[in-house]
Scaffold this motif. Structure first.
Motif, mmCIF file in Angstrom:
data_model
loop_
_atom_site.group_PDB
_atom_site.id
_atom_site.type_symbol
_atom_site.label_atom_id
_atom_site.label_comp_id
_atom_site.label_asym_id
_atom_site.label_seq_id
_atom_site.Cartn_x
_atom_site.Cartn_y
_atom_site.Cartn_z
ATOM 1 N N GLU A 161 -54.163 -46.404 60.370
ATOM 2 C CA GLU A 161 -53.048 -45.507 60.128
ATOM 3 C C GLU A 161 -53.055 -44.375 61.144
ATOM 4 O O GLU A 161 -54.029 -44.164 61.868
ATOM 5 N N GLU A 162 -51.939 -43.668 61.186
ATOM 6 C CA GLU A 162 -51.842 -42.539 62.099
ATOM 7 C C GLU A 162 -52.851 -41.463 61.715
ATOM 8 O O GLU A 162 -53.103 -41.207 60.541
ATOM 9 N N GLN A 163 -53.417 -40.839 62.753
ATOM 10 C CA GLN A 163 -54.418 -39.810 62.518
ATOM 11 C C GLN A 163 -53.761 -38.568 61.928
ATOM 12 O O GLN A 163 -52.762 -38.070 62.441
ATOM 13 N N GLU A 164 -54.323 -38.118 60.820
ATOM 14 C CA GLU A 164 -53.762 -36.956 60.156
ATOM 15 C C GLU A 164 -54.062 -35.694 60.955
ATOM 16 O O GLU A 164 -55.000 -35.637 61.748
ATOM 17 N N GLU A 165 -53.242 -34.690 60.725
ATOM 18 C CA GLU A 165 -53.420 -33.423 61.423
ATOM 19 C C GLU A 165 -54.743 -32.787 61.013
ATOM 20 O O GLU A 165 -55.094 -32.732 59.835
ATOM 21 N N GLU A 166 -55.483 -32.303 62.000
ATOM 22 C CA GLU A 166 -56.805 -31.736 61.748
ATOM 23 C C GLU A 166 -56.668 -30.401 61.028
ATOM 24 O O GLU A 166 -55.828 -29.571 61.378
ATOM 25 N N THR A 167 -57.499 -30.210 60.011
ATOM 26 C CA THR A 167 -57.482 -28.968 59.236
ATOM 27 C C THR A 167 -58.896 -28.426 59.117
ATOM 28 O O THR A 167 -59.882 -29.161 59.269
ATOM 29 N N LEU A 168 -58.996 -27.150 58.823
ATOM 30 C CA LEU A 168 -60.294 -26.514 58.627
ATOM 31 C C LEU A 168 -60.809 -26.822 57.227
ATOM 32 O O LEU A 168 -60.032 -26.863 56.264
ATOM 33 N N PRO A 169 -62.106 -27.041 57.080
ATOM 34 C CA PRO A 169 -62.660 -27.287 55.738
ATOM 35 C C PRO A 169 -62.574 -26.029 54.882
ATOM 36 O O PRO A 169 -62.579 -24.910 55.384
ATOM 37 N N GLY A 170 -62.505 -26.245 53.569
ATOM 38 C CA GLY A 170 -62.447 -25.111 52.662
ATOM 39 C C GLY A 170 -61.028 -24.780 52.264
ATOM 40 O O GLY A 170 -60.076 -25.509 52.569
ATOM 41 N N PRO A 171 -60.843 -23.667 51.581
ATOM 42 C CA PRO A 171 -59.503 -23.268 51.125
ATOM 43 C C PRO A 171 -58.588 -22.970 52.308
ATOM 44 O O PRO A 171 -59.062 -22.667 53.409
ATOM 45 N N PRO A 172 -57.284 -23.046 52.099
ATOM 46 C CA PRO A 172 -56.340 -22.775 53.191
ATOM 47 C C PRO A 172 -56.503 -21.354 53.729
ATOM 48 O O PRO A 172 -56.739 -20.411 52.973
ATOM 49 N N VAL A 173 -56.360 -21.236 55.026
ATOM 50 C CA VAL A 173 -56.467 -19.925 55.666
ATOM 51 C C VAL A 173 -55.122 -19.215 55.544
ATOM 52 O O VAL A 173 -54.084 -19.803 55.850
ATOM 53 N N PRO A 174 -55.105 -17.962 55.063
ATOM 54 C CA PRO A 174 -53.825 -17.246 54.934
ATOM 55 C C PRO A 174 -53.086 -17.162 56.268
ATOM 56 O O PRO A 174 -53.693 -17.161 57.344
ATOM 57 N N GLN A 175 -51.778 -17.093 56.173
ATOM 58 C CA GLN A 175 -50.950 -17.071 57.380
ATOM 59 C C GLN A 175 -51.218 -15.835 58.234
ATOM 60 O O GLN A 175 -51.133 -15.881 59.455
ATOM 61 N N GLU A 176 -51.566 -14.730 57.598
ATOM 62 C CA GLU A 176 -51.816 -13.498 58.340
ATOM 63 C C GLU A 176 -53.066 -13.585 59.210
ATOM 64 O O GLU A 176 -53.281 -12.744 60.077
ATOM 65 N N CYS A 177 -53.890 -14.618 58.996
ATOM 66 C CA CYS A 177 -55.109 -14.774 59.794
ATOM 67 C C CYS A 177 -54.832 -15.439 61.140
ATOM 68 O O CYS A 177 -55.668 -15.376 62.041
ATOM 69 N N HIS A 178 -53.688 -16.136 61.261
ATOM 70 C CA HIS A 178 -53.296 -16.798 62.513
ATOM 71 C C HIS A 178 -54.421 -17.699 63.035
ATOM 72 O O HIS A 178 -54.882 -17.561 64.172
ATOM 73 N N ALA A 179 -54.875 -18.596 62.173
ATOM 74 C CA ALA A 179 -55.997 -19.470 62.523
ATOM 75 C C ALA A 179 -55.617 -20.429 63.642
ATOM 76 O O ALA A 179 -54.524 -21.000 63.653
ATOM 77 N N GLU A 180 -56.550 -20.620 64.587
ATOM 78 C CA GLU A 180 -56.368 -21.544 65.707
ATOM 79 C C GLU A 180 -57.616 -22.409 65.822
ATOM 80 O O GLU A 180 -58.729 -21.893 65.956
ATOM 81 N N LEU A 181 -57.421 -23.725 65.753
ATOM 82 C CA LEU A 181 -58.538 -24.650 65.910
ATOM 83 C C LEU A 181 -58.958 -24.723 67.372
ATOM 84 O O LEU A 181 -58.151 -24.523 68.279
ATOM 85 N N HIS A 182 -60.233 -25.031 67.580
ATOM 86 C CA HIS A 182 -60.786 -25.214 68.932
ATOM 87 C C HIS A 182 -60.455 -24.022 69.824
ATOM 88 O O HIS A 182 -59.907 -24.159 70.920
ATOM 89 N N THR A 183 -60.792 -22.836 69.313
ATOM 90 C CA THR A 183 -60.453 -21.600 70.016
ATOM 91 C C THR A 183 -61.605 -20.615 69.895
ATOM 92 O O THR A 183 -62.256 -20.524 68.847
ATOM 93 N N ASP A 184 -61.845 -19.878 70.970
ATOM 94 C CA ASP A 184 -62.876 -18.836 70.970
ATOM 95 C C ASP A 184 -62.314 -17.615 71.689
ATOM 96 O O ASP A 184 -61.917 -17.712 72.852
ATOM 97 N N TYR A 185 -62.254 -16.478 70.966
ATOM 98 C CA TYR A 185 -61.729 -15.244 71.533
ATOM 99 C C TYR A 185 -62.868 -14.330 71.969
ATOM 100 O O TYR A 185 -63.938 -14.300 71.358
#
Length: 286
Positions: A161-185
């Motif tokens: 099947e098509e690969q599902e969109e990658e998500t972070l483990p655990g509860p959903p991250v609030p929108q105000e956190c502006h989470a970005e996968l594979h990112t280092d600031y």
């Protein structure tokens, strides 16, 4: 014996006389020009056409009627048609197809027998020069479809099947956190992640928000969170070993990326231990 009186003129007197004469002549010329100009202007005013109020009213009415009788709808329709036809793209055959047609024509000409009539040869050449490709291709037996449809090919193995969109483990991250996968600031660490661990990225972001609220005047307020969601730990070019659930709280006046998505090939050549994909997750809170 009485002496005769000599009358003589000095240089200054002579100059004064000449200048006076020139001034008199100039004034006379100016008076003549002004008189002729005044005369002509009076003649023009006398010959000017004068219209009565009734005539002016009729002329205005005539202009209004002429404008009202203009075919405005027809003009708009013509303008619209010109615009539509002007936007149509002229479809031309690709250069490769034209080249193949040329080869077909040459082969057809070579296949003509030696006693072929001149009219037959001339007719084929005229058709080629006129570029009537539809008729010409029909005569030489070449068929070109009117529309070419390229169906999308599914190259996936059966049952996959098509690969599902990658998500972070655990509860959903609030929108105000502006989470970005594979990112280092980048930023100044206000809380070191080596000794600061959180169960999820959402908890790490919440820790950053709480730190900003509790910060005292003059202290740096957290506005960047960086979290390690990988079970085997996360790579970093420093000397430390970064483990799962590390939560780094940082501050930067203008947040700037360290790494995003993938490490470049040049970076991996100079850092052999670096993976292909950036393992960190991060976000900027505002």
């Amino acid at each position: 014996m009485a002496r005769g009186v000599k009358w003589g003129c000095s240089y200054k007197k002579t100059t004064l006389i000449v200048c006076s004469v020139n001034i008199v002549i100039a004034l006379y010329v100016l008076r003549s020009l002004y008189g002729s100009l005044y005369l002509y202007s009076n003649d023009d005013l006398a010959n000017a056409v004068k219209y009565t109020p009734d005539e002016i009213s009729k002329m205005e009415e005539s202009i209004r009627i002429r404008r009202a009788s203009e075919p405005t709808k027809l003009k708009k329709l013509v303008k619209k048609l010109k615009f539509e036809f002007g936007e149509r793209d002229i479809v031309e055959l690709p250069a490769g197809v034209k080249h193949n047609l040329t080869n077909e024509i040459l082969q057809r000409l070579r296949s003509l027998s030696g006693d072929a009539s001149i009219n037959e040869q001339r007719g084929l050449l005229v058709k080629a020069l006129e570029s009537d490709w539809a008729v010409l291709s029909e005569n030489i037996g070449l068929w070109i479809p009117a529309e070419v449809t390229n169906p999308e090919q599914d190259d996936r193995p059966e049952g996959q099947e098509e690969q599902e969109e990658e998500t972070l483990p655990g509860p959903p991250v609030p929108q105000e956190c502006h989470a970005e996968l594979h990112t280092d600031y980048d930023g100044v660490a206000v809380r070191w992640g080596l000794t600061h661990r959180k169960e999820s990225a959402a908890d790490c972001c919440q820790a950053c928000l709480d730190h900003a609220k509790r910060a005292k005047p003059g202290e740096l307020q957290c506005n960047i969170w960086v979290y390690c969601p990988a079970e085997n730990g996360c790579y970093s070019p420093d000397i430390y070993e970064h483990k799962n659930m590390e939560c780094w709280l940082k501050y930067a006046e203008k947040p700037k990326l360290n790494f995003k998505d993938r490490y470049s090939e040049a970076y991996r050549n100079s850092h052999p231990n670096a993976p292909v994909v950036v393992p960190w997750a991060a976000g900027v809170v505002r």
